[in-house]
Design an enzyme around this catalytic site. Structure first.
Site: not given
Ligand code: PBG
Length: 325
Positions: A207, A276, A219, A197, A315, A250, A235
């Protein structure tokens, strides 16, 4: 002029031949539909940066899930939007028996026993700091966070979740959760690990949807640097050793090389999260008439699959398969 006797165009000549030689196909059984859940009733709020995606109260989410099931979309990943007043430093609401998210998991499984419910395991939706782990003096406390995640995971399994999705990127969390689940008697509950990730700008609209942005800092000390490819293999190796059942990459589109690497080096199913911001970009361009949305979506989803994803979280899934039906 001499031309080679081999002519690849022969296999592109007719519709029927093209279909026969098509290497990659999209099927609803390999898609996971995300849901954003809010407390309350009869709520269906469109997310401004994600046109066509909604925050649902549980009753509305169940109606939407019924439509998905008719389209052959049987796997759902649920994300909670938690009221500010229920957030605290240690995300204790995440395993409180009254937590609306746990009730939603149970309701999905009660209403649709045949569906697959996948959860989100991370502190950020419930954290007053907006971080995925415990945040103190500008630091994330990795090992202390594991005990919170363990409680959250067992509570989700008790609620009836089929598969847990740790999205927090703490070290050692897959093994820790596996042990916590097994000790609590949930050996059948799977773990879909967010293996690679990345610290990505493409989570911006998510968010907004959940109001879960970090209140301070960023983060970068737990999510991966977008420049790193080999680190994803580290990982993946650790997640495999720790008994993950699925490996996830991701975001998806800017990380097709990582999807391909994991596919080549692992025998576990590879999941890609078409996030997203990847959705928002297509929607924004289509709204201006700059892209043919239907074709863009099909091409993007096909590319993610072609790169090696066995399963796609997107989505676009519902809309895509409604047009196909
Ligand atoms: C947080 C989480 C995030 C997403 C899924 N789980 C955002 C982040 O890590 O800040 C993002 C998914 C998306 O953008 O569609 N635990």
């Amino acid at each position: 002029m001499e031309i080679n006797t081999r002519r690849p165009r022969r296999n592109r000549r007719t519709e029927s031949i093209r279909a026969m030689v098509q290497e990659t196909r999209l099927h609803p059984s390999q898609f996971i539909v995300p849901f954003f859940l809010v407390e309350g009733e009869a709520i269906r709020e469109e997310i401004s940066s994600m046109p066509g995606v909604f925050r649902f109260s549980l009753d509305e989410a169940l109606k939407e899930a019924a439509i998905c099931l008719e389209l052959g979309l049987t796997a759902f990943i649920l994300f909670p939007a938690i009221p500010e007043g229920k957030k605290d430093k240690y995300a204790t609401w995440s395993y409180h028996p009254e937590c609306s998210y746990l009730k939603a998991i149970a309701a999905f499984k009660a209403q649709f026993p045949q569906c697959t419910v996948i959860t989100d395991v991370a502190m950020d939706p419930y954290s007053s700091d907006g971080h995925d782990g415990i945040y103190e003096n500008g630091q994330i406390l990795n090992d202390q966070t594991l005990s919170v995640l363990g409680k959250m995971a067992v509570a989700q399994a008790q609620a009836g979740a089929d598969i847990l999705g740790p999205s927090d990127m703490m070290d050692g969390r897959v093994g820790y959760l596996r042990k916590a689940l097994d000790e609590a008697g949930f050996t059948q509950v799977g773990i879909m690990s967010y293996t690679a990730k990345y610290a990505s700008c493409f989570y911006g609209p998510f968010r907004d949807a959940l109001d879960s942005a970090p209140k301070h800092g960023n983060k970068l000390s737990y999510q991966m640097h977008p420049a790193n490819r080999r680190e994803a293999m580290l990982e993946a190796q650790l997640d495999e050793e720790e008994a993950a059942d699925f490996l996830m990459v991701k975001p998806a589109l800017a990380y097709l090389d990582i999807i391909s690497d994991l596919k080549q080096h692992s025998v576990l199913p590879i999941v890609a999260y078409n996030v997203s911001g990847e959705y928002a970009m297509v929607k924004a361009a289509a709204a201006r008439g700059w892209l043919d949305e239907k074709r863009a979506v099909e091409e993007i989803l096909t590319s993610i699959k072609r790169a090696g994803a066995d399963i796609i979280i997107s989505y676009f899934a519902k809309d895509f398969f409604s047009h196909k039906a």
